[in-house]
Structures are given as structure tokens and as C-alpha cells.
Design a protein around this motif. Structure first.
Motif, mmCIF file in Angstrom:
data_model
loop_
_atom_site.group_PDB
_atom_site.id
_atom_site.type_symbol
_atom_site.label_atom_id
_atom_site.label_comp_id
_atom_site.label_asym_id
_atom_site.label_seq_id
_atom_site.Cartn_x
_atom_site.Cartn_y
_atom_site.Cartn_z
ATOM 1 N N GLU A 98 -3.077 -24.172 -3.891
ATOM 2 C CA GLU A 98 -2.686 -23.636 -5.207
ATOM 3 C C GLU A 98 -3.426 -24.405 -6.308
ATOM 4 O O GLU A 98 -3.366 -25.629 -6.370
ATOM 5 N N GLN A 99 -4.144 -23.700 -7.149
ATOM 6 C CA GLN A 99 -4.936 -24.372 -8.180
ATOM 7 C C GLN A 99 -4.286 -24.326 -9.550
ATOM 8 O O GLN A 99 -4.753 -24.959 -10.488
ATOM 9 N N LYS A 100 -3.245 -23.501 -9.689
ATOM 10 C CA LYS A 100 -2.579 -23.364 -10.995
ATOM 11 C C LYS A 100 -1.093 -23.584 -10.782
ATOM 12 O O LYS A 100 -0.471 -22.902 -9.987
ATOM 13 N N TYR A 136 2.364 -23.333 -12.541
ATOM 14 C CA TYR A 136 3.015 -22.805 -13.730
ATOM 15 C C TYR A 136 4.441 -23.319 -13.824
ATOM 16 O O TYR A 136 5.014 -23.801 -12.841
ATOM 17 N N ARG A 188 -3.393 -27.519 -13.874
ATOM 18 C CA ARG A 188 -4.329 -27.016 -12.873
ATOM 19 C C ARG A 188 -4.856 -28.153 -12.018
ATOM 20 O O ARG A 188 -4.894 -29.294 -12.465
ATOM 21 N N TYR A 234 3.621 -14.582 -13.843
ATOM 22 C CA TYR A 234 2.577 -15.108 -12.982
ATOM 23 C C TYR A 234 2.792 -14.636 -11.556
ATOM 24 O O TYR A 234 3.873 -14.176 -11.185
ATOM 25 N N GLN A 247 -0.842 -17.885 -6.035
ATOM 26 C CA GLN A 247 -2.129 -17.658 -5.398
ATOM 27 C C GLN A 247 -1.946 -16.969 -4.042
ATOM 28 O O GLN A 247 -2.720 -16.090 -3.677
#
Lengths: 454, 454
Positions: free
Chosen positions: A2-4, A6, A81, B6, B9
Motif C-alpha cells: 500500500e503506497q497511500k 488515508y 504516502r 478512497y 490499492q
């Protein structure tokens, strides 16, 4: 991977963190022209009383009003991120996280405080704000905030930027603000300056004078002045950055970062990310915190800690801070937001208390880092932000040498889409490094000898 | 009220949706210079065979390779947002959602296909891509994609844009691409053009010719050409937009939108959002779908459905589409991405089959909508995107009149930070509306009489 990361709107922090409650040593009071601490009343024609009270508060937690959150929700909580592509490129065992403040409408962290300041002013019955701006980053943030709150906004923009950098000026217009080249014919001080130097390119000092004259000069009492960095309440409003980051790291199982990095001009984006982690250090955690600055404007790494004016003209109260002297003229590096002679008193005090260790970086190293960033992560960062990225890259390389899986967290303070000419100059080989000569430093800081000592 | 929806991913769509599988009537085949359907082999020197196969595929679902997803994760899944502040401003019972494609590194939806195209080319053994670009949006997207895949990229940029709009050119350089003003000395066709018209401002048609010559002319066979819109495989790659939007709407309990809107130039951002919802219409759902275009370039609303060339010079295969005639010269409206004479054959066919109802909008109405957007939601949109926003505002007003709580979904195809001069012109009262005169339309479309009919 997972790069983001939230955060739901419902999980946004509902209080700001005030480092003043926990600093081992208090920030020395600002001094007036008489050398005595400035009274709240003396500031009342410039700032609204609710913000003056906040400026002097030592409450640890201060509630964020719902009306402010309602505006911040347009882009907050901001994403955290993970720079997995940069990690791969560096072959580092370090995990590099960054808080993405570039996602706000004006493209930087600045609206965290412009929105709060506009809201408190409105609560106090003010309907117009004035400010100065250099390249336009802060002017845009205040224009945006005022439009969201249906307030008027007057921005004095340094004339040479007004002429050479039309785009942020257009953004301000889109958000309904009046933007004037400074010096202007609007003010007594502006007229005088234009009479004496009709061809002056202007300066931030001149623009500040015009903005304050416009605020103080409104006889209806409905206008105030707004400042985008340096002051305690600005640092406070930015702490939402670090508080969000903590929740986001926790959500992926990270108890604490090992290293926290932010570029530092006036200090606000750095403070916003770092202050909540300083609280942890005070409570015994082991975290390295690095404010980063250009070698061309080495306020924290080479400037003495002293009382100095916030502006070139010497009209503000005296602030206890790291400073290169208020007459300091930095070389023309592209990171305009890092060219300030002083540093927020709270940031300065935190460094004095050993809570953070400043580092200075050369311009070319920072652009090299910005290019590595764009070519791995894909995004184009602001030249200021590149000072945090370059430091993060250095620390990630160190982690590789040491074979340690460190968690590095930095503040991605803004995007570089309005700053592409700097990239062009770098790619064309037109940029150089600057190291402030010792004799220049001595000359600029000699004025501090005639001022009170903190 | 949650304003940002959102998707993890891990929930990203893993297949593209191919409308060709479900269109009531198939898209007529492209025709070669002999008037016969173009064979895959005839395109092999321009495009790699894996993309040519995809162009002709009628499979309903096509797997998205992991290598492509790995790059898209930098910004995808993209947020779905709810424009609660615009809703409040309009006092509408409608819920306005928008898919935010502005969050990609180049700032638009374009990299959804540039990344896919670069990846398939690389799989096929290609290491260099060429393309043309007008204002630079597509050139940036391809430059970005090539850098992420460590491929070379050569962009021919219309000379007048190269000179007048330096910023996207710098972005391409940051991502390591070579960007040349077209016509250039690099190609036979460029040299010839420069000899005949040394002061030509260039055109997209000229730039296409140079890009194709450069691709075809590489005797190592390692270079191909890449196109940013119009073709079937481009539409396919963009469907990730609508597929994500469906999941996001479902996550907030919305079974289907009532209205889906996208601006349409070549058709790709519109198709990307709308095609997955067309599948629902074909399956019996009631959804209104509106592609929006400028009155100055009314391809869908006034252009006939015919076989025409994709480029001004008439060198591409003949495509069956709505067209204003390949020699059409649009007036200088600021929405550069909506000034194309034709429309993607798949979009044209879908409209012919009654799956969508095009609408045209005047430039001033669109800038008015863009300003309302910036002053309520806070963000600054691309001039192309304003054509979707203006339509969404009209539909939200209609919902208010009808007292219906409709769900409106539109595609926020890009931000306007590189297009601020258009806003300046609007705010200074320098823009006008354009309505294409019937005699001009007749003149431009008369060339279609000499071409085969679909």
C-alpha cells in the motif's frame, strides 16, 4: 505494498498540539520598541484578539473549531504516502514515508493556517485581511481561505515577482483577491517609496509595511493583517500535519518514526510535522528530528540565537530566534520560501533545547534529489521540499550502510508545478551552489550587537 | 459528510472493460488508402503487435498486467469526491460526485493509457516511443510513463506552443524526454516544411507526421509511435476510471448514478468514465450519459457520422466517427484538448446507438462554471474539465427545479494549474463565445463526400 495511507474524515485530529506547554524552556517574550515585553493590546490593531491570545497560550491542546475543519475537509486529512519506488531505487532497507501537503488547492501546507487565521478573524468581526507575498505561495493560501469564508483579501506582492511570476497572481484573482505590485500607490509608505525609487523591484519588507498600513489604516476597524509563518499561532495551526501522520503511521503498525525531516524557512511546515513528535522525545522516545535549510541561507546552522526584528525595516517586535540579521540578503536560490533571515521563535527554542538538529544542504544536491524523486516517485516537488527529500535520501543511504530498517518520515510541503523555471535552470546547468562567506555572516549579524539579548 | 471516497490499492480493478463486446452495433473497421479494411500487419511499423491485437479485440474483460498496476499505484485508485460545497452553493438536492483524475503526476487522466502503452511496447521489445503534443498534456503523460519504465521518449511539440508554453516542456525534460519544436530538422518531412515555410507556427498534423516518421524510420525496429486518444485501446485503458468509480459509489451505498458526464475532445476521458456505465444501460439500467463539447468545436452535436482521416494531412487510416472534417480549424478557445475535429470511433458508435446524448457548451459559460468551482470547492480545474462542470451545474439546477435527489457523476479530467492564462483572459473580459457558422461547417465537411461511407 500500500503506497497511500488515508485517514477518514471522521478521524481528523480535533485539537492542535501546542509545544509551548512542553518546551523545557519557555520562548522569551517578544519585545517592543521600549525593550519591554509587548502587551497584547499593542498588537490589537494588527491581529484580532482571539489570535493574540492563541499566540500567547501555553495550553497543551487547543480545540480546532468545526468551522475550520469544514474547510480543511476539502483536502484533509492529507494522505501519508510511502515512497516505495525511491526505496527500491536506493536499495535501502529504510521505509520512507511522507506527508503529502501538496494536495491542498493552493498546493502547499500554507492553507492549514490561512484558513484558521481567516476563520478567527471572521469570528472577531473582521471582514478583510491584508498580507504580503513574495513568489505568491502565501498570498494564494490567504486568498483561497478568504474566499472560502466570504471575506475580502488584499495582497501586496513584491513587484519583481508580480511582473515575472504571473501565475500565482492569477490564482489569487481566481479566488477573488486583490493583488497589487508593491510598492503601490495604495499606501503612504508605498507612495513615498515610489517617489524615492520609481524603478524599485520591491521587497518583502516594503510589502509588509504596505500590508500593515492598509490593515491598521482602515478606520472601520474591520481589517487585520495576516502572517504565514514565524508566529506561535501559525506553528500551532500546522501541527495538524504531524498529528495526522501519527495516526496514519499507527494504522500501518508503526509506533514511531526513527527520523523526522522538514525543510525550514520561517519554520511552519517543519514545526507542523515535527512538534507532535517532539512531545514524544520529551516523554522519552528516541527520534531524530532534522530541520533542513539551504547553505545559502543557513539560519539554524550558522545564525546566532538572538533578539532580532522579523522584517528588514525593523518595524516588528523583537523576536528571540536564530537569525542571520534582519538586513540579510540571501543569494538568488530558487527555494524562495527558504530565503528568510530568521526562524520561528518556537522552532529556535526547540533547537536550543536539543529537540532537533538542523542540517544545511547545497542547492545542486537538492535539485539532484528533486530529479531523482520525479524520476522514481513520478511527482514534481517544490524547490523548498527538495531540501527535505535530499536529507531523506541521505538518511536512507546511511540506513543502507548500517543495514538498519529505519522509518524515515518527511514533510512533502508542496508541489513544484508553479516552480518549473528552477528545474529548467538546473537541467540547463545554470545553477550553482552558494556558501555564505564568514565575513558576510559577521557583517549581517553585527547589527544584533545593538539589540537586547534573550 | 465524507467528501473523499478512497479505495484501497488491493481493491483496484484488475481488468479493463471493453465496450466493443457489448455495443449493439460494431464499430466499422478502419480503412486503408485502398478503401479496404486495414490489416494488422499494415500497422506493425507504427504500433507493437500486442497493442494492435488489443485495438481489434472484442473480449469483454481484459486483464491489467501487474507491471502496469505497479506504476498506476503512484496515484491510483484515484479519489472519488463529493462536491458538497458546490451542492450547498447551488442549494440543490442533487448529490454531485466527481472522479479526481487530476491527482496523477502529469495532472490529468492521460497517464492511464500512456503507462499501459509504454508497458506493452516494452514487453514487445521496444525501447523508444515517439509522439506529438499540442499544449503538452499528452507529451507530459508519455514522458512520465517512459521514465517510469526506463524507456526513451521523443516528443514533437507544435512550435508555437513550444515557444509560448514553456512549462509542460520543462515537465517533459524533468521526466527525461527529448522535446523538439515541430517542424524540426530531425525528419525529412520537418526539413521540407521548414524550407517551404521557415516561420510556420507548426500544427498537430505536422507534428504527427514527424513523430511517425521518427518511429518508422528507426532501422533497429526498436521505436514505435504512441497516440493519446481516439483509438480503441486508449478508450480501453481509460475504463479503469469508471470501474473504480462504480466500486466507490457502491461503498457509500449508491447503486448507480442518474447522470454521468465527461468532456469530450478525442473522447478518452469521457469513455473512461462512461463506458462501464453504458454496460449497465445495455443491461437495462436507466442512466443519462452526457459527453460535453465546446460550441466552437461541435464534433458530436453537429458533425456528421462519416469515414474521415484522423489527422489534418490525411495520412492515417480512415476512421468511422463523428467529424467536422479533417481540415477543420477550430477557433482559439482555451480548452486545447477539446479542439480536435474528430471523435473516437467507439464513442461515436455509442452515440449512434443511443447510449449517450452529447451536449455543447459555450466558452464563457464554462469559465463561469470553473470560477464557481474554484470559489466553492476550492480547486482550479482545467479548461477542458470546465465543460463537464458546467453541465453538472446545469443538471444540479434542473434537479432542484424538479425537486429530485439525483446522483450526478462527472470526470474531473485534470487540474488547471498549467492553464492559468485562460483564467486571466476570462477575468480580464477578453474571452468571447464562438458558434460555428453553418456555412463553415458545410465547407469543412464537404471533403467527406469524396470518402467512403460507413
Amino acid at each position: 505494498m500500500e503506497q497511500k495511507i488515508y485517514l477518514n474524515q471522521s478521524d481528523i485530529p480535533r485539537q492542535w498540539y501546542n509545544l509551548a506547554a512542553d518546551l523545557p524552556n519557555p520562548v522569551p517574550m517578544p519585545l517592543g520598541p521600549d525593550g519591554k515585553p509587548v502587551s497584547p493590546d499593542a498588537l490589537a490593531s494588527v491581529f484580532p484578539m482571539n489570535l493574540i491570545e492563541q499566540e500567547m497560550s501555553t495550553e497543551r491542546w487547543i480545540d480546532i473549531p468545526e468551522g475550520i475543519l469544514d474547510i480543511l475537509y476539502r483536502w484533509r486529512p492529507a494522505p501519508l504516502r510511502r515512497a516505495v519506488n525511491l526505496e527500491k531505487h536506493l536499495e535501502t532497507p529504510a521505509k520512507i514515508y511522507y506527508k503529502d501537503e501538496s494536495v491542498s488547492p493552493p498546493g502547499s501546507h500554507k492553507p492549514n493556517t490561512s484558513v484558521a487565521q481567516a476563520w478567527y478573524n471572521k469570528q472577531f468581526g473582521i471582514n478583510k485581511l491584508t498580507t504580503e507575498t513574495g513568489a505568491g505561495q502565501w498570498g494564494c493560501a490567504l486568498a483561497f481561505a478568504c474566499k472560502m469564508l466570504d471575506m475580502e483579501c488584499k495582497v501586496y506582492m513584491v513587484r519583481i515577482s508580480f511582473d515575472q511570476k504571473p501565475f500565482r497572481k492569477i490564482m489569487m484573482k481566481v479566488w477573488g483577491a486583490d493583488c497589487f505590485p508593491s510598492p503601490s500607490e495604495n499606501t503612504t509608505v508605498g507612495k513615498k517609496l515610489l517617489e524615492e525609487q520609481p524603478d524599485t523591484p520591491g521587497s518583502l519588507g516594503m510589502a509588509i509595511s504596505e500590508a500593515i498600513e492598509t490593515a491598521v489604516g482602515d478606520k472601520t476597524g474591520k481589517t487585520r493583517y495576516s502572517l504565514g509563518s514565524v508566529l506561535n499561532h501559525v506553528m500551532l495551526h500546522q501541527t495538524i500535519i504531524g498529528l495526522e501522520a501519527k495516526k496514519q503511521l499507527a494504522s500501518v503498525g508503526i509506533k514511531k518514526p526513527d527520523i523526522v525531516i522538514g525543510c525550514a524557512g520561517g519554520g511552519s511546515n517543519f514545526a507542523g510535522l515535527a512538534f507532535p513528535f517532539m512531545a514524544d522525545i520529551i516523554n522519552g522516545e528516541q527520534i531524530e528530528i532534522y530541520p533542513t535549510e539551504p547553505t545559502a541561507c543557513p539560519t539554524l546552522t550558522r545564525g546566532p540565537y538572538a533578539y532580532d526584528f522579523g522584517d528588514v525595516a525593523g518595524t516588528t517586535p523583537l523576536l528571540a530566534m536564530h537569525t542571520l540579521g534582519h538586513a540579510f540578503v540571501p543569494p538568488p536560490i530558487h527555494a524562495g520560501g527558504l530565503r528568510y533571515h530568521g526562524m520561528a521563535p518556537m522552532v529556535s527554542q526547540a533547537i536550543k533545547d536539543g529537540l532537533a538538529k538542523p542540517k544545511s544542504l547545497h542547492q545542486l544536491e537538492c535539485y539532484r534529489a528533486a530529479l531523482t524523486w520525479a524520476q522514481t516517485e513520478g511527482f514534481i516537488c517544490a524547490p523548498e521540499t527538495s531540501h527535505a527529500i535530499a536529507c531523506a535520501i541521505n538518511e536512507a543511504k546511511k540506513a543502507k550502510e548500517e543495514g538498519k530498517e529505519k522509518v524515515i518520515l518527511f514533510n512533502y510541503s508542496g508541489h513544484g508545478l508553479m516552480d518549473l523555471t528552477g528545474y529548467d535552470a538546473y537541467l540547463s546547468g545554470k545553477l550553482t551552489d552558494y556558501e555564505l562567506p564568514q565575513e558576510d555572516l559577521d557583517k549581517f549579524t553585527s547589527v544584533l550587537n545593538d539589540l537586547p539579548k534573550p
